[in-house]
Design a protein around this motif. Structure first.
Motif, PDB file in Angstrom:
ATOM      1  N   LEU A 217      -3.855 -41.595  95.558  1.00 41.13           N
ATOM      2  CA  LEU A 217      -5.064 -40.835  95.868  1.00 41.13           C
ATOM      3  C   LEU A 217      -5.440 -40.928  97.337  1.00 41.13           C
ATOM      4  O   LEU A 217      -6.004 -39.990  97.902  1.00 41.13           O
ATOM      5  CB  LEU A 217      -6.236 -41.325  95.006  1.00 41.13           C
ATOM      6  N   SER A 218      -5.159 -42.062  97.957  1.00 47.71           N
ATOM      7  CA  SER A 218      -5.561 -42.258  99.354  1.00 47.71           C
ATOM      8  C   SER A 218      -4.429 -42.027 100.333  1.00 47.71           C
ATOM      9  O   SER A 218      -4.585 -42.273 101.534  1.00 47.71           O
ATOM     10  CB  SER A 218      -6.109 -43.684  99.533  1.00 47.71           C
ATOM     11  N   GLU A 219      -3.261 -41.568  99.838  1.00 50.58           N
ATOM     12  CA  GLU A 219      -2.105 -41.371 100.717  1.00 50.58           C
ATOM     13  C   GLU A 219      -2.147 -40.001 101.389  1.00 50.58           C
ATOM     14  O   GLU A 219      -2.390 -38.990 100.723  1.00 50.58           O
ATOM     15  CB  GLU A 219      -0.806 -41.500  99.922  1.00 50.58           C
ATOM     16  N   PRO A 220      -1.891 -39.938 102.702  1.00 49.86           N
ATOM     17  CA  PRO A 220      -1.830 -38.647 103.377  1.00 49.86           C
ATOM     18  C   PRO A 220      -0.534 -37.887 103.055  1.00 49.86           C
ATOM     19  O   PRO A 220      -0.468 -36.672 103.204  1.00 49.86           O
ATOM     20  CB  PRO A 220      -1.905 -39.018 104.862  1.00 49.86           C
ATOM     21  N   ASP A 221       0.513 -38.644 102.649  1.00 43.98           N
ATOM     22  CA  ASP A 221       1.802 -38.027 102.353  1.00 43.98           C
ATOM     23  C   ASP A 221       2.363 -38.703 101.104  1.00 43.98           C
ATOM     24  O   ASP A 221       1.595 -39.181 100.264  1.00 43.98           O
ATOM     25  CB  ASP A 221       2.741 -38.197 103.556  1.00 43.98           C
ATOM     26  N   LEU A 222       3.680 -38.724 100.998  1.00 48.99           N
ATOM     27  CA  LEU A 222       4.306 -39.342  99.836  1.00 48.99           C
ATOM     28  C   LEU A 222       4.000 -40.838  99.769  1.00 48.99           C
ATOM     29  O   LEU A 222       3.910 -41.519 100.788  1.00 48.99           O
ATOM     30  CB  LEU A 222       5.819 -39.154  99.897  1.00 48.99           C
ATOM     31  N   LEU A 223       3.858 -41.325  98.539  1.00 49.01           N
ATOM     32  CA  LEU A 223       3.787 -42.759  98.295  1.00 49.01           C
ATOM     33  C   LEU A 223       5.118 -43.164  97.656  1.00 49.01           C
ATOM     34  O   LEU A 223       5.442 -42.702  96.559  1.00 49.01           O
ATOM     35  CB  LEU A 223       2.623 -43.103  97.352  1.00 49.01           C
TER      36      LEU A 223
ATOM     37  N   PHE B   5      11.086 -48.264  90.280  1.00 44.90           N
ATOM     38  CA  PHE B   5      11.006 -47.394  91.466  1.00 44.90           C
ATOM     39  C   PHE B   5       9.940 -46.320  91.221  1.00 44.90           C
ATOM     40  O   PHE B   5       9.805 -45.781  90.117  1.00 44.90           O
ATOM     41  CB  PHE B   5      12.349 -46.740  91.742  1.00 44.90           C
ATOM     42  N   TYR B   6       9.211 -45.990  92.306  1.00 44.12           N
ATOM     43  CA  TYR B   6       8.175 -44.953  92.211  1.00 44.12           C
ATOM     44  C   TYR B   6       8.149 -44.127  93.488  1.00 44.12           C
ATOM     45  O   TYR B   6       8.199 -44.671  94.601  1.00 44.12           O
ATOM     46  CB  TYR B   6       6.792 -45.574  92.001  1.00 44.12           C
ATOM     47  N   ALA B   7       8.055 -42.798  93.330  1.00 42.49           N
ATOM     48  CA  ALA B   7       7.837 -41.893  94.468  1.00 42.49           C
ATOM     49  C   ALA B   7       6.897 -40.789  93.990  1.00 42.49           C
ATOM     50  O   ALA B   7       7.185 -40.108  92.999  1.00 42.49           O
ATOM     51  CB  ALA B   7       9.152 -41.305  94.966  1.00 42.49           C
ATOM     52  N   GLY B   8       5.754 -40.627  94.681  1.00 39.05           N
ATOM     53  CA  GLY B   8       4.761 -39.637  94.250  1.00 39.05           C
ATOM     54  C   GLY B   8       4.220 -38.825  95.400  1.00 39.05           C
ATOM     55  O   GLY B   8       3.968 -39.341  96.490  1.00 39.05           O
ATOM     56  N   ALA B   9       4.063 -37.514  95.158  1.00 37.95           N
ATOM     57  CA  ALA B   9       3.452 -36.608  96.135  1.00 37.95           C
ATOM     58  C   ALA B   9       2.037 -36.281  95.675  1.00 37.95           C
ATOM     59  O   ALA B   9       1.835 -35.861  94.529  1.00 37.95           O
ATOM     60  CB  ALA B   9       4.279 -35.328  96.248  1.00 37.95           C
ATOM     61  N   PRO B  10       1.026 -36.485  96.531  1.00 37.84           N
ATOM     62  CA  PRO B  10      -0.357 -36.222  96.122  1.00 37.84           C
ATOM     63  C   PRO B  10      -0.559 -34.749  95.735  1.00 37.84           C
ATOM     64  O   PRO B  10      -0.008 -33.841  96.386  1.00 37.84           O
ATOM     65  CB  PRO B  10      -1.176 -36.576  97.365  1.00 37.84           C
ATOM     66  N   LEU B  11      -1.338 -34.545  94.680  1.00 39.12           N
ATOM     67  CA  LEU B  11      -1.754 -33.191  94.283  1.00 39.12           C
ATOM     68  C   LEU B  11      -3.112 -32.945  94.932  1.00 39.12           C
ATOM     69  O   LEU B  11      -4.149 -33.343  94.424  1.00 39.12           O
ATOM     70  CB  LEU B  11      -1.840 -33.088  92.757  1.00 39.12           C
ATOM     71  N   ARG B  12      -3.041 -32.286  96.095  1.00 38.25           N
ATOM     72  CA  ARG B  12      -4.238 -32.152  96.928  1.00 38.25           C
ATOM     73  C   ARG B  12      -4.823 -30.755  96.765  1.00 38.25           C
ATOM     74  O   ARG B  12      -4.147 -29.741  96.988  1.00 38.25           O
ATOM     75  CB  ARG B  12      -3.883 -32.414  98.389  1.00 38.25           C
ATOM     76  N   ALA B  13      -6.107 -30.689  96.368  1.00 36.30           N
ATOM     77  CA  ALA B  13      -6.789 -29.404  96.234  1.00 36.30           C
ATOM     78  C   ALA B  13      -7.145 -28.854  97.610  1.00 36.30           C
ATOM     79  O   ALA B  13      -7.079 -29.562  98.619  1.00 36.30           O
ATOM     80  CB  ALA B  13      -8.052 -29.569  95.387  1.00 36.30           C
ATOM     81  N   SER B  14      -7.536 -27.586  97.656  1.00 33.67           N
ATOM     82  CA  SER B  14      -7.882 -26.957  98.934  1.00 33.67           C
ATOM     83  C   SER B  14      -9.092 -27.631  99.579  1.00 33.67           C
ATOM     84  O   SER B  14      -9.287 -27.546 100.788  1.00 33.67           O
ATOM     85  CB  SER B  14      -8.167 -25.467  98.720  1.00 33.67           C
ATOM     86  N   SER B  15      -9.918 -28.309  98.782  1.00 30.72           N
ATOM     87  CA  SER B  15     -11.066 -29.033  99.321  1.00 30.72           C
ATOM     88  C   SER B  15     -10.668 -30.340  99.991  1.00 30.72           C
ATOM     89  O   SER B  15     -11.491 -30.981 100.642  1.00 30.72           O
ATOM     90  CB  SER B  15     -12.055 -29.339  98.185  1.00 30.72           C
ATOM     91  N   GLY B  16      -9.409 -30.760  99.810  1.00 30.57           N
ATOM     92  CA  GLY B  16      -8.939 -32.026 100.353  1.00 30.57           C
ATOM     93  C   GLY B  16      -8.948 -33.158  99.331  1.00 30.57           C
ATOM     94  O   GLY B  16      -8.371 -34.228  99.589  1.00 30.57           O
ATOM     95  N   GLN B  17      -9.579 -32.945  98.190  1.00 24.85           N
ATOM     96  CA  GLN B  17      -9.607 -33.972  97.159  1.00 24.85           C
ATOM     97  C   GLN B  17      -8.252 -34.069  96.460  1.00 24.85           C
ATOM     98  O   GLN B  17      -7.608 -33.058  96.177  1.00 24.85           O
ATOM     99  CB  GLN B  17     -10.687 -33.653  96.116  1.00 24.85           C
ATOM    100  N   VAL B  18      -7.822 -35.320  96.188  1.00 23.96           N
ATOM    101  CA  VAL B  18      -6.542 -35.542  95.518  1.00 23.96           C
ATOM    102  C   VAL B  18      -6.808 -35.759  94.032  1.00 23.96           C
ATOM    103  O   VAL B  18      -7.567 -36.656  93.642  1.00 23.96           O
ATOM    104  CB  VAL B  18      -5.808 -36.759  96.116  1.00 23.96           C
ATOM    105  N   LEU B  19      -6.165 -34.938  93.204  1.00 22.57           N
ATOM    106  CA  LEU B  19      -6.409 -34.973  91.761  1.00 22.57           C
ATOM    107  C   LEU B  19      -5.470 -35.940  91.043  1.00 22.57           C
ATOM    108  O   LEU B  19      -5.782 -36.414  89.955  1.00 22.57           O
ATOM    109  CB  LEU B  19      -6.247 -33.576  91.162  1.00 22.57           C
TER     110      LEU B  19
END
Length: 543
Positions: free
Chosen positions: A86-92, A117-131
């Motif tokens: 949720l707080s990542e600007p890019d991939l975690l 192993f884990y790799a996740g891309a944030p699902l970022r809404a147009s408002s900037g909030q990560v869902l």
């Protein structure tokens, strides 16, 4: 990016703005959909991982809209790795979950299925909030993480996932708007045909509850103080309980004052709203976690309201609020129609009753006036004057509030057909006494007969003659009594009549039948006297 080992910052999942954004998509707990399933399958194949998930992080859980290679449809946040995205600007990217301070104690790492192993891309809404995140998971450590092409593919797939979420949100919004329009059309038909307030409010509550997918909806009326509400009718979803009955607003927070002022109450979360946080436990006892109250006002005062409840926290959209307001307005109009029809029926019955009474009195007066008439012109004039007096009495009834008038107004109206009433020879004096519709007509005729006799034989037949009409309210046993006196002065010498005429009989019988009055008449040399005593209660009665 690969996050440095040792960062043990606990993820914050409770941001209300982020949760409201997630709730606005209406995606949680929806069934699988092909487009979302395709995205996770592509992510799994591109990243060469056994598991891929679309994870949406709510306040107290993570829920998977799409998943492949993973059985549970949700987990608690203690088992969530996606919460850190949720707080990542890019991939975690965490190459070895057992070596990272944030995840080494995660139950999914220490126990089945032993993810590494884990790799996740944030699902970022147009408002900037990560869902949440689109993530891939492996059961073996991957020190190398993802290749550049895999990382870029995961980013693009996450953006594509947000496109799907936005399109689904728009489609859902269109479908919901259509459902609301259809519900309003159907409700209009039901309200038009409803024959009672209970039937009307029950139908409206069901329409609102089902259309908004709420746990409960209903209608209630406020007491004059605005502190209590009586819920007349409500609708509850299966498994929910009805709240019909009387409730005190203060038991559920500081919601009463705003409603009394006509403000719509919108509470997305009773535990977080300052108006309800202190009584959240009481609300949760009746399974209310979110509420929407729309007040209904009449003549500047809140008289009732339409309410909607949700068993879980929920962000009410402007469209949902407008829909509920629309329903409340229609219910108010429908109730107004029913009450107007009831009032019209009552007025029709009253008019019929009054008309029958009036015609019966006209018949009696005409019969008695003409029975032994010798001078037809005089009899005709007497009959006309008596009918005019009746008309004056009816004018007073129809122009006064509650179809009644004051005693002074009734007497003054009965005397207006006598010329002397305009020359100061008639004097009225007494306190305000409300005269109901039952007594006003007979009282007006009585005064007319007294004035007619005075004009023919008594004080009003002489230039110097005067008439005083006085009345008082006296405490009788067992109830207050009104004593009215008709006093003639300075007229010709009075001689008692040898027989009682129709006028005298009309006074006595009319009074006795209309308001239980007692009449005492005396003929003194200086002028006639007539004293009427009647209970205040019967004078004031409106039928």
């Amino acid at each position: 990016m690969i996050h440095p080992i040792g960062n043990s910052i606990k993820p914050d999942t409770s941001d209300p703005q982020r949760l409201a954004e997630l709730d606005a998509y209406g995606i949680l707990d929806t069934p699988p959909e092909e487009g979302f399933d395709d995205v996770v399958e592509i992510a799994r194949l591109i990243c060469d991982a056994p598991v891929a998930l679309v994870s949406l992080v709510a306040k107290d859980r993570q829920w998977f809209k799409a998943r492949v290679g993973f059985a549970p449809c949700e987990t608690d946040l203690n088992s969530s790795v996606c919460a850190y995205a949720l707080s990542e600007p890019d991939l975690l990217i965490i190459p070895d979950l057992t070596a990272d301070a944030r995840t080494r104690a995660n139950p999914l790492v220490t126990g089945d299925p032993h993810i590494r192993f884990y790799a996740g891309a944030p699902l970022r809404a147009s408002s900037g909030q990560v869902l949440g995140s689109l993530c891939v998971i492996g059961t073996k450590p991957r020190p190398e993480g993802l290749s550049g092409r895999q990382a870029e593919a995961l980013r693009r797939l996450a953006r594509q996932m947000m496109v799907l979420l936005r399109e689904r949100r728009q489609l859902t919004s269109i479908q919901a708007a259509a459902a609301r329009r259809l519900a309003l059309a159907e409700l209009g038909d039901h309200l038009r045909d409803a024959c009672s307030v209970a039937e009307m409010t029950a139908e409206a509550a069901q329409v609102v509850g089902q259309t908004l997918n709420a746990s409960r909806a209903g209608y209630g009326e406020l007491d004059p103080s605005g502190e209590y509400i009586t819920i007349l009718q409500d609708w509850a979803a299966p498994g929910e309980t009805s709240l019909t009955g009387r409730h005190r607003f203060a038991d559920y927070g500081t919601i009463g004052p705003g409603l009394a002022q006509g403000d719509t109450l919108v509470v997305p979360d009773v535990a977080a709203d300052p108006r309800t946080a202190g009584t959240a436990a009481a609300l949760e006892d009746i399974r209310v976690s979110a509420m929407l109250n729309v007040p209904i006002r009449e003549r500047g005062r809140t008289v009732s309201l339409f309410f909607v409840h949700a068993a879980t926290a929920r962000a009410w959209t402007p469209e949902e609020i407008a829909f509920t307001r629309n329903v409340a307005d229609r219910v108010q109009a429908g109730i107004g129609r029913l009450r107007a029809e009831e009032q019209q029926a009552l007025l029709n019955r009253e008019l019929s009753h009054r008309m029958k009474n009036t015609l019966a009195m006209v018949q009696a007066i005409a019969t008695q006036t003409m029975r032994n008439a010798v001078d037809l012109d005089a009899a005709r004039d007497a009959l006309a004057n008596r009918l005019i007096a009746m008309g004056k009495a009816h004018d007073l009834l129809l122009t006064g509030e509650r179809e009644s008038a004051s005693l002074a107004a009734v007497i003054r109206g009965a005397l207006t057909i006598h010329d002397d009433a305009q020359s100061g020879r008639l004097h009225l004096d007494g306190p305000f006494v409300h005269v109901g519709s039952k007594a006003a007509l007979s009282l007006s005729l009585m005064v007319h007969e007294l004035a007619t006799n005075a004009a023919k034989y008594g004080a009003l037949s002489a230039p110097e003659g005067r008439v005083r009409v006085t009345w008082t309210i006296e405490q009788g046993d067992p109830e207050p009594m009104v004593r009215l006196c008709w006093i003639e002065e300075n007229g010709p010498l009075v001689t008692p009549p040898t027989r009682r005429g129709f006028g005298s009989r009309l006074i006595e019988r009319g009074l006795a039948g209309a308001f239980s009055g007692e009449v005492q008449t005396s003929y003194l040399p200086e002028g006639a006297r007539c004293m009427v005593t009647a209970p205040l209660r019967t004078l004031e009665a409106d039928e």
